[in-house]
Write an enzyme that holds these catalytic residues in place. Structure first.
Site, PDB file in Angstrom:
ATOM      1  N   ARG A 175       0.865  -1.183   0.000  1.00  0.00           N
ATOM      2  CA  ARG A 175       0.000   0.000   0.000  1.00  0.00           C
ATOM      3  C   ARG A 175       0.900   1.231   0.000  1.00  0.00           C
ATOM      4  NH1 ARG A 175      -3.256  -2.449   5.012  1.00  0.00           N
ATOM      5  NH2 ARG A 175      -4.561  -3.923   3.881  1.00  0.00           N
ATOM      6  N   ARG A 268     -10.622   3.612   6.104  1.00  0.00           N
ATOM      7  CA  ARG A 268      -9.170   3.470   5.970  1.00  0.00           C
ATOM      8  C   ARG A 268      -8.731   3.803   4.540  1.00  0.00           C
ATOM      9  NH1 ARG A 268      -6.427  -2.200   7.528  1.00  0.00           N
ATOM     10  NH2 ARG A 268      -7.082  -2.781   5.434  1.00  0.00           N
ATOM     11  N   ARG A 279     -12.892  -8.870   1.854  1.00  0.00           N
ATOM     12  CA  ARG A 279     -12.483  -8.865   3.265  1.00  0.00           C
ATOM     13  C   ARG A 279     -13.697  -8.993   4.181  1.00  0.00           C
ATOM     14  NH1 ARG A 279      -7.626  -7.251   1.376  1.00  0.00           N
ATOM     15  NH2 ARG A 279      -5.973  -6.907   2.916  1.00  0.00           N
TER      16      ARG A 279
HETATM   17  N1  LIG Z   1      -1.154 -16.498   8.310  1.00  0.00           N
HETATM   18  C1  LIG Z   1      -0.639 -15.269   8.205  1.00  0.00           C
HETATM   19  N2  LIG Z   1      -1.461 -14.225   8.093  1.00  0.00           N
HETATM   20  C2  LIG Z   1      -0.901 -12.998   8.004  1.00  0.00           C
HETATM   21  C3  LIG Z   1       0.493 -12.784   8.024  1.00  0.00           C
HETATM   22  N3  LIG Z   1       0.728 -11.463   7.919  1.00  0.00           N
HETATM   23  C4  LIG Z   1      -0.462 -10.867   7.864  1.00  0.00           C
HETATM   24  N4  LIG Z   1      -1.457 -11.785   7.899  1.00  0.00           N
HETATM   25  C5  LIG Z   1      -2.895 -11.592   7.902  1.00  0.00           C
HETATM   26  O1  LIG Z   1      -3.314 -11.327   6.587  1.00  0.00           O
HETATM   27  C6  LIG Z   1      -4.513 -10.566   6.635  1.00  0.00           C
HETATM   28  C7  LIG Z   1      -4.422  -9.438   5.640  1.00  0.00           C
HETATM   29  O2  LIG Z   1      -3.425  -8.540   6.038  1.00  0.00           O
HETATM   30  P1  LIG Z   1      -3.215  -7.181   5.257  1.00  0.00           P
HETATM   31  O3  LIG Z   1      -3.118  -7.460   3.787  1.00  0.00           O
HETATM   32  O4  LIG Z   1      -2.103  -6.431   5.887  1.00  0.00           O
HETATM   33  O5  LIG Z   1      -4.607  -6.435   5.434  1.00  0.00           O
HETATM   34  P2  LIG Z   1      -5.388  -5.859   6.693  1.00  0.00           P
HETATM   35  O6  LIG Z   1      -5.616  -6.958   7.685  1.00  0.00           O
HETATM   36  O7  LIG Z   1      -6.642  -5.381   6.086  1.00  0.00           O
HETATM   37  O8  LIG Z   1      -4.556  -4.762   7.276  1.00  0.00           O
HETATM   38  C8  LIG Z   1      -4.680 -10.130   8.089  1.00  0.00           C
HETATM   39  O9  LIG Z   1      -5.646 -10.995   8.685  1.00  0.00           O
HETATM   40  C9  LIG Z   1      -3.343 -10.380   8.694  1.00  0.00           C
HETATM   41  O10 LIG Z   1      -3.450 -10.706  10.081  1.00  0.00           O
HETATM   42  C10 LIG Z   1       1.328 -13.931   8.154  1.00  0.00           C
HETATM   43  O11 LIG Z   1       2.536 -13.871   8.191  1.00  0.00           O
HETATM   44  N5  LIG Z   1       0.708 -15.137   8.242  1.00  0.00           N
HETATM   45  N1  LIG Z   2     -11.725   1.348  18.102  1.00  0.00           N
HETATM   46  C1  LIG Z   2     -11.708   1.956  16.941  1.00  0.00           C
HETATM   47  N2  LIG Z   2     -12.673   2.859  16.641  1.00  0.00           N
HETATM   48  C2  LIG Z   2     -12.675   3.477  15.438  1.00  0.00           C
HETATM   49  N3  LIG Z   2     -11.763   3.286  14.469  1.00  0.00           N
HETATM   50  C3  LIG Z   2     -10.783   2.402  14.716  1.00  0.00           C
HETATM   51  C4  LIG Z   2     -10.703   1.694  15.931  1.00  0.00           C
HETATM   52  N4  LIG Z   2      -9.628   0.878  15.882  1.00  0.00           N
HETATM   53  C5  LIG Z   2      -9.053   1.075  14.667  1.00  0.00           C
HETATM   54  N5  LIG Z   2      -9.740   1.987  13.961  1.00  0.00           N
HETATM   55  C6  LIG Z   2      -9.477   2.443  12.585  1.00  0.00           C
HETATM   56  O1  LIG Z   2      -9.936   1.380  11.744  1.00  0.00           O
HETATM   57  C7  LIG Z   2      -9.112   1.274  10.581  1.00  0.00           C
HETATM   58  C8  LIG Z   2      -8.596  -0.151  10.475  1.00  0.00           C
HETATM   59  O2  LIG Z   2      -7.657  -0.369  11.518  1.00  0.00           O
HETATM   60  P1  LIG Z   2      -6.348  -1.226  11.248  1.00  0.00           P
HETATM   61  O3  LIG Z   2      -5.503  -1.104  12.472  1.00  0.00           O
HETATM   62  O4  LIG Z   2      -5.738  -0.860   9.932  1.00  0.00           O
HETATM   63  O5  LIG Z   2      -6.995  -2.688  11.139  1.00  0.00           O
HETATM   64  P2  LIG Z   2      -6.345  -4.100  10.795  1.00  0.00           P
HETATM   65  O6  LIG Z   2      -4.880  -3.980  11.005  1.00  0.00           O
HETATM   66  O7  LIG Z   2      -6.979  -5.026  11.770  1.00  0.00           O
HETATM   67  O8  LIG Z   2      -6.718  -4.406   9.395  1.00  0.00           O
HETATM   68  C9  LIG Z   2      -8.005   2.299  10.734  1.00  0.00           C
HETATM   69  O9  LIG Z   2      -8.320   3.422   9.930  1.00  0.00           O
HETATM   70  C10 LIG Z   2      -8.031   2.656  12.213  1.00  0.00           C
HETATM   71  O10 LIG Z   2      -7.617   3.963  12.439  1.00  0.00           O
END
Ligand SMILES: Nc1nc2c(ncn2[C@@H]2O[C@H](COP(=O)(O)OP(=O)(O)O)[C@@H](O)[C@H]2O)c(=O)[nH]1
Ligand SMILES: Nc1ncnc2c1ncn2[C@@H]1O[C@H](COP(=O)(O)OP(=O)(O)O)[C@@H](O)[C@H]1O
Length: 402
Positions: A175, A268, A279
């Protein structure tokens, strides 16, 4: 009663006849385990080459090149080797850096036996020896957009010397703000699949159409730095870690509602509409599994962010005025190029000759290997190390290093 030194690498130098019709290049050690002889080193006389391994099977009279798993020593300028517990060879690397000098080559451990079945070949596996025992890693899972990354960032910002993030590998595209090697190791699918095949990953899973995985090195590097490792992985990954590997704290983060989750994902603004819908579809199954699978030790609801963060700190023992017990980074030793290894009961003795100006000293490093933990595919932890200086006038002092 002491035992005779198992092997001195110096004995092999200058064309020592090794009895196998193999011309020694001066860097090999030969260690017998059952009816096999493990020849370590000597693949290349280049002083910076990595350690080669060959096995001589005495029952068949044949040489075998094994599949070598794990991370190898970084530098190689010769070594000493000694058999430990009949299943691993302890190796001290000459003139290496202090964090890279004690290694274990597992030749018949449970892990190696399992891998032999999978590969259908002879297998050996490296693991680095370190002192100290790492704190339990923290596995954090939850649906996309629930706030895992936000909570982890808060924790790392408040306790930078206490926690370290396990940087996963992924085949998804970065990203806008994401940096390679910081947020993820962005990688090609074929490269990652090959590394998975060679045992470099602790776990991996296909998530939202991309491959994600935690390399063993990612977790161990954090532990080596004396920090507690945080993994942000999906439910499938958490299940594998629970099943295969380590003692960890497993935490599942739940959204207050699907509607709120959708709002956070959209706000986000990092995904396309199609990716958001994918998702959200996956989120329902993840929440279902997170709550019911028995994988997770704790479920936290992330409704109010500050409250959720407080709860997270509480269950990591950081609530209220809890002292922060920063563990020191693992200490390791630094045997000079002129050393040998022998064994006395369950202690390994590294015998080092040092010549300082006006002072000729003999330095013994005693490694207590009675409480080793872990091993391949990660690190062998729990080495207990004492150093003893012997000067010409006798025993000078004992320094406990860990
Ligand atoms: N099994 C596994 N899942 C991962 C790993 N790294 C990230 N993920 C998971 O992949 C999913 C997608 O992550 P990401 O593409 O960063 O998107 P986000 O969760 O929307 O921020 C999330 O559920 C993460 O917890 C990994 O090393 N192993
Ligand atoms: N408790 C909360 N209330 C409102 N917004 C939140 C809260 N926790 C996280 N966010 C927002 O939600 C979005 C997704 O959070 P993020 O940490 O990227 O989620 P994930 O890593 O689980 O995918 C971000 O923009 C973050 O700032």
């Amino acid at each position: 009663m002491g035992e005779a030194p198992a092997f001195f690498v110096d004995n092999l130098q200058n064309g020592f006849s090794n009895g196998f019709g193999l011309k020694s290049k001066g860097f090999e050690t030969f260690t017998d385990v059952g009816d096999k002889t493990f020849v370590i080193g000597g693949a290349n006389s280049d002083s910076t080459s990595s350690v080669g391994i060959q096995i001589y099977d005495k029952s068949t009279g044949k040489w075998v090149i094994p599949t070598v798993l794990g991370t190898k020593p970084k530098t190689y300028k010769g070594h000493s080797a000694i058999l430990l517990n009949e299943d691993r060879i302890m190796i001290s690397i000459r003139g290496s850096t202090p964090d890279d000098c004690i290694w274990f080559l597992e030749v018949d451990t449970e892990y190696v036996k399992e891998q032999k079945k999978d590969f259908g070949t002879e297998v050996v596996a490296w693991s680095k020896g370190v002192t100290g025992v790492a704190e339990k890693p923290v596995v954090i899972s939850g649906p996309s957009g629930v706030g895992k990354g936000t909570l982890i960032n808060m924790l790392m910002k408040e306790f930078p010397s206490m926690f370290g993030f396990s940087v996963s590998h992924t085949t998804r595209a970065p990203r806008g703000m994401e940096k390679n090697g910081v947020h993820y190791h962005f990688t090609e699918r074929n490269v990652m699949e090959n590394d998975i095949k060679h045992g470099k990953f602790l776990e991996f899973a296909s998530v939202h159409g991309n491959l994600y995985g935690t390399s063993i090195e990612a977790v161990e590097a954090v532990a080596d730095s004396g920090k507690r490792c945080i993994l942000d992985i999906d439910v499938q990954g958490a299940r594998s870690v629970r099943a295969n590997y380590l003692d960890a704290v497993f935490i599942f983060i739940c959204p207050p509602s699907m509607r709120e989750l959708e709002e956070r994902l959209r706000a986000r603004g990092t995904e396309t509409e199609e990716q958001i819908l994918k998702r959200l579809r996956n989120a329902e199954a993840e929440i279902e599994q997170g709550k019911s699978s028995g994988i997770f030790d704790y479920i936290l609801y992330n409704d109010n962010l500050e409250e959720c963060y407080e709860n997270l700190m509480e269950l990591l023992g950081l609530g209220g005025s809890a002292p922060i017990n920063q563990k020191p980074a693992s200490k390791v030793i630094d045997p000079p190029s002129n050393h040998s290894v022998s064994k006395i009961n369950n202690k390994m003795v590294i015998n080092c000759e040092t010549k300082e100006v006006g002072n000729e000293a003999k330095n013994l490093i005693i490694l207590d290997v009675s409480s080793l933990k872990g091993g391949a595919p990660g690190r062998t932890r729990g080495l207990n190390i004492h150093a003893i200086d012997l000067f010409s006038d006798g025993l000078n002092g004992i320094h406990e290093l860990s």
